[in-house]
Design an enzyme around this catalytic site. Structure first.
Site, PDB file in Angstrom:
ATOM      1  N   ALA A   1       9.656  -0.380   4.805  1.00  0.00           N
ATOM      2  CA  ALA A   1       9.742   0.674   3.791  1.00  0.00           C
ATOM      3  C   ALA A   1       8.628   1.701   3.901  1.00  0.00           C
ATOM      4  CB  ALA A   1       9.683   0.031   2.406  1.00  0.00           C
ATOM      5  N   GLY A   2       7.582   1.405   4.707  1.00  0.00           N
ATOM      6  CA  GLY A   2       6.393   2.263   4.716  1.00  0.00           C
ATOM      7  C   GLY A   2       5.374   1.790   3.696  1.00  0.00           C
TER       8      GLY A   2
ATOM      9  N   LYS B   1       0.847  -1.204   0.000  1.00  0.00           N
ATOM     10  CA  LYS B   1       0.000   0.000   0.000  1.00  0.00           C
ATOM     11  C   LYS B   1       0.875   1.244   0.000  1.00  0.00           C
ATOM     12  CE  LYS B   1       0.954   1.992   3.699  1.00  0.00           C
ATOM     13  NZ  LYS B   1       1.305   2.670   4.735  1.00  0.00           N
TER      14      LYS B   1
ATOM     15  N   PRO C   1       9.703  -4.370  -0.473  1.00  0.00           N
ATOM     16  CA  PRO C   1      10.839  -4.092   0.417  1.00  0.00           C
ATOM     17  C   PRO C   1      10.398  -4.017   1.876  1.00  0.00           C
ATOM     18  CG  PRO C   1      10.560  -2.325  -1.206  1.00  0.00           C
ATOM     19  CD  PRO C   1       9.484  -3.332  -1.465  1.00  0.00           C
ATOM     20  N   VAL C   2      11.286  -4.458   2.766  1.00  0.00           N
ATOM     21  CA  VAL C   2      10.954  -4.569   4.194  1.00  0.00           C
ATOM     22  C   VAL C   2      11.197  -3.233   4.910  1.00  0.00           C
ATOM     23  CG1 VAL C   2      11.573  -5.794   6.330  1.00  0.00           C
ATOM     24  CG2 VAL C   2      11.498  -7.032   4.161  1.00  0.00           C
TER      25      VAL C   2
ATOM     26  N   GLY D   1       4.299  -4.080   4.028  1.00  0.00           N
ATOM     27  CA  GLY D   1       4.568  -5.447   3.576  1.00  0.00           C
ATOM     28  C   GLY D   1       4.117  -6.508   4.569  1.00  0.00           C
TER      29      GLY D   1
ATOM     30  N   ASP E   1      -2.482  -1.364   9.798  1.00  0.00           N
ATOM     31  CA  ASP E   1      -2.661  -1.404   8.340  1.00  0.00           C
ATOM     32  C   ASP E   1      -3.299  -2.700   7.841  1.00  0.00           C
ATOM     33  OD1 ASP E   1      -1.593   1.103   7.958  1.00  0.00           O
ATOM     34  OD2 ASP E   1       0.421   0.382   7.471  1.00  0.00           O
TER      35      ASP E   1
ATOM     36  N   SER F   1       1.969  -6.225   6.987  1.00  0.00           N
ATOM     37  CA  SER F   1       0.506  -6.167   7.127  1.00  0.00           C
ATOM     38  C   SER F   1      -0.177  -6.859   5.951  1.00  0.00           C
ATOM     39  CB  SER F   1       0.036  -4.707   7.185  1.00  0.00           C
ATOM     40  OG  SER F   1       0.662  -4.035   8.244  1.00  0.00           O
TER      41      SER F   1
HETATM   42  P1  ATP Z   1       5.341  -0.646   9.766  1.00  0.00           P
HETATM   43  O1  ATP Z   1       5.008   0.760   9.442  1.00  0.00           O
HETATM   44  O2  ATP Z   1       4.205  -1.407  10.389  1.00  0.00           O
HETATM   45  O3  ATP Z   1       6.656  -0.818  10.486  1.00  0.00           O
HETATM   46  P2  ATP Z   1       6.373  -1.189   7.110  1.00  0.00           P
HETATM   47  O4  ATP Z   1       5.510  -1.300   5.944  1.00  0.00           O
HETATM   48  O5  ATP Z   1       7.196   0.051   7.189  1.00  0.00           O
HETATM   49  O6  ATP Z   1       5.456  -1.375   8.374  1.00  0.00           O
HETATM   50  P3  ATP Z   1       7.208  -3.963   7.110  1.00  0.00           P
HETATM   51  O7  ATP Z   1       7.793  -4.358   5.796  1.00  0.00           O
HETATM   52  O8  ATP Z   1       5.860  -4.458   7.439  1.00  0.00           O
HETATM   53  O9  ATP Z   1       7.340  -2.386   7.237  1.00  0.00           O
HETATM   54  O10 ATP Z   1       8.266  -4.399   8.227  1.00  0.00           O
HETATM   55  C1  ATP Z   1       8.354  -3.840   9.511  1.00  0.00           C
HETATM   56  C2  ATP Z   1       9.059  -4.846  10.439  1.00  0.00           C
HETATM   57  O11 ATP Z   1       8.161  -5.911  10.688  1.00  0.00           O
HETATM   58  C3  ATP Z   1      10.280  -5.497   9.826  1.00  0.00           C
HETATM   59  O12 ATP Z   1      11.434  -4.831  10.230  1.00  0.00           O
HETATM   60  C4  ATP Z   1      10.252  -6.942  10.314  1.00  0.00           C
HETATM   61  O13 ATP Z   1      11.123  -7.139  11.398  1.00  0.00           O
HETATM   62  C5  ATP Z   1       8.847  -7.144  10.835  1.00  0.00           C
HETATM   63  N1  ATP Z   1       8.030  -8.164  10.125  1.00  0.00           N
HETATM   64  C6  ATP Z   1       7.193  -9.019  10.686  1.00  0.00           C
HETATM   65  N2  ATP Z   1       6.556  -9.770   9.776  1.00  0.00           N
HETATM   66  C7  ATP Z   1       7.002  -9.387   8.568  1.00  0.00           C
HETATM   67  C8  ATP Z   1       6.711  -9.798   7.238  1.00  0.00           C
HETATM   68  N3  ATP Z   1       5.837 -10.777   6.975  1.00  0.00           N
HETATM   69  N4  ATP Z   1       7.326  -9.164   6.236  1.00  0.00           N
HETATM   70  C9  ATP Z   1       8.202  -8.164   6.508  1.00  0.00           C
HETATM   71  N5  ATP Z   1       8.541  -7.752   7.752  1.00  0.00           N
HETATM   72  C10 ATP Z   1       7.943  -8.348   8.783  1.00  0.00           C
END
Ligand code: ATP
Length: 317
Positions: free
Chosen positions: A99-100, A10, A96-97, A103, A138, A105
């Protein structure tokens, strides 16, 4: 028979952050949009002796234990519906992990929908939405996806009609940011009273974004893009500002950081234009994705299993 699920990322086309509530969460007003960039999950039930959850993911930054949102989604589903068969999940990360881009969620939402299908409970949308809300702010959006206005902490959703669609370039620098730190720094820099005086102005700007999206008016959408968290992350990570400014200088109708960042997206009128905009940030270290808005958060593929490579393409129709 395994279920394959595409879990779509998203972006926030608009994100206004209001007061911090006594429970620590912030009041939000957001326009959320699913995009074609996705993770792929293969989910299977085994009714034989097997580990309770067999979870495979080769991405180095993704936890494989209970900290993974997929684990938590499986556990929550089992508890809610009183089931306990061994579950096998293979997660192929395309998003990407940290990243905002939501992923984790998206993966949790995909796991809930895959299990719901495997247990033949497609009618339980209300209960799934409630479970999703407990897993993360999310996750309720990712369960439904498409385009939605989100309020509260992100759990009060109003789905918006399908629109002509937008092409996007998404850039993600190496490393993530801590969402908690970004919110904490915003509170320090900009205390908001409990009445949230800026809410009316935020509503007006969000309405402008919704109208522009519906009309396919890219310049108007570009003007309406907004994210309260961008100033904080751009201060912590100057390359985030650099990327946004480069996209705009290259002629993007709009460019913005998504969520708490550090991913930045730029709006494009076509795939070719997205390709041209991508060239503007090629000198900056990071990953680049060309993608499009999509009308759902999760897509279940119940047919023949295809190769991982094929389903990872980030630009669906
Ligand atoms: P948020 O704002 O909730 O932190 P995001 O979109 O910025 O979310 P995600 O890619 O969801 O970031 O990852 C945030 C952290 O969640 C990661 O650093 C990781 O340790 C943890 N995590 C738990 N489950 C997952 C998953 N299925 N995929 C990626 N990261 C995950």
């Amino acid at each position: 028979m395994p279920v394959r699920a595409r879990a779509y990322a998203k972006i926030n086309l608009f994100l206004a952050v209001g007061p911090r509530r006594p429970d620590g969460y912030h009041e939000l007003l957001s326009l959320m949009q699913s995009v074609g960039l996705h993770d792929t999950l293969d989910v299977t039930l085994a009714r034989t002796e097997a580990p309770s959850i067999h979870f495979r993911c080769t991405h180095p930054d993704v936890p494989r234990d209970e900290r993974n949102l997929v684990h938590r989604a499986v556990a929550a589903f089992r508890e809610e519906f009183g089931v306990g068969d061994p579950v096998s999940v293979t997660l192929d990360k395309g998003i990407p992990v940290a990243a905002g881009l939501a992923g984790g969620s998206a993966d949790a939402a995909a796991a809930l929908l895959a299990l719901s299908h495997l247990y033949d409970r497609p009618g339980d949308n209300g209960r799934l939405a409630e479970l999703a809300g407990r897993l993360g702010a999310d996750v309720p959006f990712c369960l439904v996806g498409g385009t939605a206005r989100a309020e509260g902490t992100g759990e009060r959703l109003t789905s918006l009609p399908a629109h002509p669609g937008v092409w996007l370039v998404v850039w993600k620098p190496p490393g993530g940011v801590s969402t908690a730190e970004v919110y904490a720094r915003l509170d320090e820099a900009r205390p908001v009273g409990p009445e949230w005086a800026g809410r009316e102005a935020a509503e007006a700007r969000l309405a402008a974004a919704v109208e522009a999206l519906a009309a396919g008016d890219l310049p108007a959408l570009g003007q309406a893009l907004y994210n309260d968290l961008a100033q904080v992350t751009e201060h912590l990570r100057p390359e985030v500002r650099e990327a946004r400014e480069r996209f705009l200088a290259a002629g993007a109708a709009g460019a913005l950081m998504s969520g708490s960042g550090p991913a930045v997206f730029a709006l494009a009128g076509s795939e070719a234009e997205a390709g041209e905009l991508a060239a503007a940030v090629r000198g900056l270290p990071g990953e680049l994705f060309l993608t499009r808005t999509v009308g759902r958060g999760v897509q279940l593929d119940l047919g023949v299993r295809r190769s991982q490579k094929e389903t990872r393409a980030s630009s669906p129709k």
